[in-house]
Design a protein around this motif. Structure first.
Motif, PDB file in Angstrom:
ATOM      1  N   ARG A 197       0.820  -1.201   0.000  1.00 41.55           N
ATOM      2  CA  ARG A 197       0.000   0.000   0.000  1.00 41.55           C
ATOM      3  C   ARG A 197       0.857   1.255   0.000  1.00 41.55           C
ATOM      4  O   ARG A 197       0.674   2.149  -0.803  1.00 41.55           O
ATOM      5  N   LEU A 198       1.822   1.285   0.946  1.00 38.36           N
ATOM      6  CA  LEU A 198       2.690   2.450   1.066  1.00 38.36           C
ATOM      7  C   LEU A 198       3.488   2.644  -0.209  1.00 38.36           C
ATOM      8  O   LEU A 198       3.637   3.744  -0.721  1.00 38.36           O
ATOM      9  N   LEU A 199       4.019   1.520  -0.708  1.00 38.22           N
ATOM     10  CA  LEU A 199       4.823   1.557  -1.922  1.00 38.22           C
ATOM     11  C   LEU A 199       3.990   2.115  -3.071  1.00 38.22           C
ATOM     12  O   LEU A 199       4.440   2.963  -3.839  1.00 38.22           O
ATOM     13  N   ALA A 200       2.747   1.624  -3.165  1.00 40.51           N
ATOM     14  CA  ALA A 200       1.864   2.071  -4.239  1.00 40.51           C
ATOM     15  C   ALA A 200       1.582   3.554  -4.099  1.00 40.51           C
ATOM     16  O   ALA A 200       1.547   4.289  -5.091  1.00 40.51           O
ATOM     17  N   ALA A 201       1.422   4.022  -2.852  1.00 43.91           N
ATOM     18  CA  ALA A 201       1.148   5.434  -2.632  1.00 43.91           C
ATOM     19  C   ALA A 201       2.341   6.276  -3.090  1.00 43.91           C
ATOM     20  O   ALA A 201       2.177   7.294  -3.774  1.00 43.91           O
ATOM     21  N   GLY A 202       3.559   5.836  -2.744  1.00 42.63           N
ATOM     22  CA  GLY A 202       4.760   6.547  -3.164  1.00 42.63           C
ATOM     23  C   GLY A 202       4.871   6.586  -4.673  1.00 42.63           C
ATOM     24  O   GLY A 202       5.129   7.626  -5.286  1.00 42.63           O
ATOM     25  N   TYR A 203       4.623   5.412  -5.247  1.00 39.81           N
ATOM     26  CA  TYR A 203       4.694   5.288  -6.690  1.00 39.81           C
ATOM     27  C   TYR A 203       3.693   6.228  -7.358  1.00 39.81           C
ATOM     28  O   TYR A 203       4.004   6.899  -8.334  1.00 39.81           O
TER      29      TYR A 203
END
Lengths: 211, 272, 265
Positions: free
Chosen positions: C6-12
């Motif tokens: 989730r966090l990774l996707a948000a950063g991306y």
């Protein structure tokens, strides 16, 4: 009076599952249904609740057929509450899909107000099952088919669920059909006991206890 | 055989995308299991029973925080040792039947388990066939998992646990979804494994059906071990049980009082 | 653990948004740079004054690449949305009756069994080329795989006990579709559209490269690559490398994001 008249049900393959099943349940009565797996207990429950249509026979309440629309007077409660609720809805919305129970009843079922803001996966099976039972007690509901609803629960949770349902059923003259493997539980709860085997019903126990 | 001493397990959760908090899932739990014993771990869902199994097997999510002591055969269970013993000395019968390889026939599944335990292929095959016969599964030896009934699949999993010759077998809710005949059969098999001198940990919410096969029972509530009692202590009004929670668990059963003091339902039980 | 994607996707998503904003705003601040010819600076290699070099007519390659990517982005987006819409409509149609379901399944299987580049060429050619033709052709050839997923999802939700229970409370078909079925499909549609997106961009470039796509006067990536082919033997490597690299990066970025999102949802 909930009555099943000569119900028959066949598998898609044509082999019969239930043949000529008749039963009667008065308001406020508890009917226990036992039987081996695959005997057709759940199917009979769904037929009574109008979730399935019988190939022959009919289900009537006070002499008239189950209504095709509106709130079904016979509600069906499946075994796993996780599948009985939309996982994308909050518990409050799940409950309100059927009706808005008074706060006293919510409390009576041991449902804590903060659960209503949560999603189903944040509740345990027992907590969610209580929500599902309460949801089924909407106005206009006169009978409930409880299909193994306490099998997955520990004894205390199981007991509190039945106590809450019992209290409500007494107050509102609700008829309850309990489907379970657990003969001790059925003896405790029910004043009518039937055993389903070979597609037909048999009186299951001679020692009927007063509930 | 297995000694758990003041085990604490915490898992992170995220109330929001960024904020991390720790939930205590197992709280200072102590448990000892001896060889030849069926030890039932009983509690409501969410009491931390399945996580306990995962902690012993070393199958916790990597973010988990574990404190306390875990000893197996008097040696600490480190992650490396868990990896080494898993499937050999330690066996788990998982709750989910999807744990079976969907592309392998029953006898293959059991044979592989035997080979993992160190048997050569012909010996493993022979042992697998013996066990399938023992578990009345010979007719299902060439079935794939989707062709098995719930009870049959569970027995395949038990056969796999037994063939691995594990000294500790952990069964996580082995009777869920089975009809009474199947359930009794599965529980009897677990009892038989214990009679061979193995230790069996039976994780279940179903106190009543665990009692006939269990030697001792640990009652868990919200991550804590409330009480460990012999199975014989669960009788009568539960006078031999020390904690109110265990007593009301016993009295709530339909064959007993089917009632309990309302206060016990709400109030958190005292820490035994 | 399962919050990490989730966090990774948000950063991306943040990084991707910046890049997209850069691309979309480029048409305003680029002006006519992509089309501006400098005959004194033809086929210049990359240098400080010509960042990515120039083409045979002395046009700045960086500006042309940027404009091409922006164009591809729009075409890809439109095609992906149209494709998703077709997939959703046909999957819903399949729910109405078993005959319709069989027909839709047959259509899906037929289309999936035909190599879609050929189909793509035929449709784009029949529609006479141009931006619209490319969008329609890509949408018409790319919906089947998503439609298959959506149909399967719909089948499983439709028979979910909570839908049966909802009916038992007297809820109408329309309520069930709107409140139970569609919200369940939304994440699948989103991910499906995002996964279609890079495909659509690549096929737009391919069609344009083959000459049945966008107008050759437009600075589309396919046009740039087709141009580069003519000069490749002369050692003018930058003509092909930079537009190609830009396309690759954009497609990869979107693809990665879609994959992450699928994990996170």
């Amino acid at each position: 009076m909930l009555e099943a008249h000569q119900l028959s049900f066949r598998f898609a393959s044509g082999s019969p599952l239930l043949t000529n099943i008749s039963l009667r349940l008065a308001p406020g009565e508890w009917l226990g249904l036992s039987g081996d797996s695959g005997a057709g207990k759940s199917t009979l429950g769904k037929l009574l609740a109008g979730q399935l249509a019988p190939h022959q026979g009919s289900v009537t309440i006070d002499g008239s057929l189950l209504p095709a629309r509106g709130v079904r007077p016979v509600q069906w409660l499946p075994q796993s509450p996780e599948l009985a609720v939309n996982p994308r809805w909050r518990v409050g919305k799940i409950l309100k899909e059927a009706w808005t129970p008074p706060d006293t009843l919510i409390e009576g079922f041991g449902i804590e107000p903060q659960w209503l803001k949560r999603f189903p996966n944040a509740l345990s099976g027992g907590e969610l099952q209580r929500v599902c039972v309460l949801r089924a007690l909407a106005p206009g509901v006169r009978y409930v088919v409880a299909d193994e609803i306490s099998t997955m629960l520990d004894p205390i949770t199981q007991l509190s669920l039945w106590q809450a349902l019992k209290a409500h059923a007494e107050r509102h003259q609700l008829g309850v059909i309990v489907i379970s493997h657990d003969t001790a539980l059925l003896n405790r709860l029910c004043n009518q006991r039937w055993h389903l085997a070979g597609g037909s019903l048999r009186v299951s126990s001679t020692e009927l206890e007063a509930p | 055989m297995l000694h758990i001493d003041r085990l604490i397990l915490q898992l992170p959760h995220y109330p929001h995308w960024w904020r991390q908090e720790w939930t205590t899932c197992i709280d200072a739990l102590s448990l000892h299991i001896a060889p030849g014993e069926v030890h039932a771990v009983v509690g409501a869902s969410g009491a931390g029973k399945s996580l306990l199994a995962a902690a012993i097997m070393g199958l916790l999510p990597s973010a988990a925080r574990l404190e306390g002591a875990l000893h197996f055969q008097a040696t600490p269970l480190t992650p490396a040792r868990q990896r080494q013993l898993r499937g050999r000395q330690l066996a788990l019968i998982p709750q989910s039947l999807s744990a079976l390889d969907p592309l392998a026939r029953s006898r293959q599944q059991v044979r592989w388990a035997a080979q993992r335990a160190g048997l050569g292929r012909p010996a493993a095959q022979q042992r697998a066939d013996e066990l399938l016969a023992h578990y009345q599964l010979s007719h299902a030896a060439t079935h794939y998992p989707h062709e098995l009934s719930g009870g049959m699949a569970r027995r395949v999993l038990i056969a796999m646990a037994q063939v691995s010759n594990a000294q500790l077998v952990i069964a996580d809710e082995p009777s869920v979804g089975l009809d009474p005949t199947q359930r009794d059969r599965v529980l009897a098999k677990l009892k038989a494994i214990a009679r061979e001198g193995k230790a069996v940990m039976l994780i279940t919410h179903d106190l009543r059906h665990a009692l006939p096969v269990a030697d001792r029972v640990t009652v868990m509530y919200q991550g804590r071990g409330i009480e460990t009692a012999t199975a014989q202590a669960f009788r009568g009004q539960g006078e031999q049980l020390t904690s109110p929670y265990a007593r009301s668990l016993w009295q709530a059963l339909p064959d007993n009082a089917f009632s309990t003091q309302p206060s016990v339902l709400c109030q958190e039980p005292a820490f035994a | 653990m399962n919050h990490q994607p989730r966090l990774l996707a948000a950063g991306y998503a943040g990084v991707l948004c910046l890049l997209v904003a850069l691309l979309l705003s480029s048409r305003f601040w680029l002006g006519d740079t992509p089309l501006h010819m400098q005959f004194e600076a033809r086929l210049m290699p990359p240098s400080a004054s010509h960042w990515l070099g120039t083409d045979a007519l002395g046009r700045e390659l960086w500006a042309r690449t940027l404009a091409g990517l922006s164009l591809s982005f729009w075409v890809g987006l439109s095609a992906a949305l149209l494709g998703t819409l077709i997939a959703l409509s046909l999957a819903s149609l399949a729910m109405l009756s078993s005959t319709l379901d069989a027909l839709v399944s047959l259509l899906i299987d037929t289309l999936l069994s035909v190599p879609h580049l050929i189909l793509l060429l035929l449709i784009a050619f029949a529609l006479g080329g141009g931006t619209q033709a490319v969008i329609i052709a890509v949408a018409l050839t790319h919906w089947p795989s998503l439609a298959r997923v959506l149909r399967a999802e719909l089948l499983s939700v439709r028979h979910a006990p909570y839908v049966a229970i909802s009916k038992g409370f007297g809820k109408r078909q329309g309520f069930i579709v709107w409140h139970h079925l569609l919200p369940h499909l939304l994440p699948h549609c989103l991910v499906g559209a995002l996964l279609l997106f890079p495909h659509a961009i690549l096929h737009e470039a391919a069609l344009t490269f083959l000459g049945v796509g966008l107008d050759p006067s437009q600075p589309a990536i396919g046009v740039l690559l087709a141009d580069a082919m003519r000069y490749l033997t002369g050692g003018y490597w930058w003509l092909g490398v930079f537009p190609g690299l830009g396309l690759l990066l954009m497609v990869l970025a979107i693809e990665r994001f879609a994959a992450l999102l699928r994990k996170a949802l």
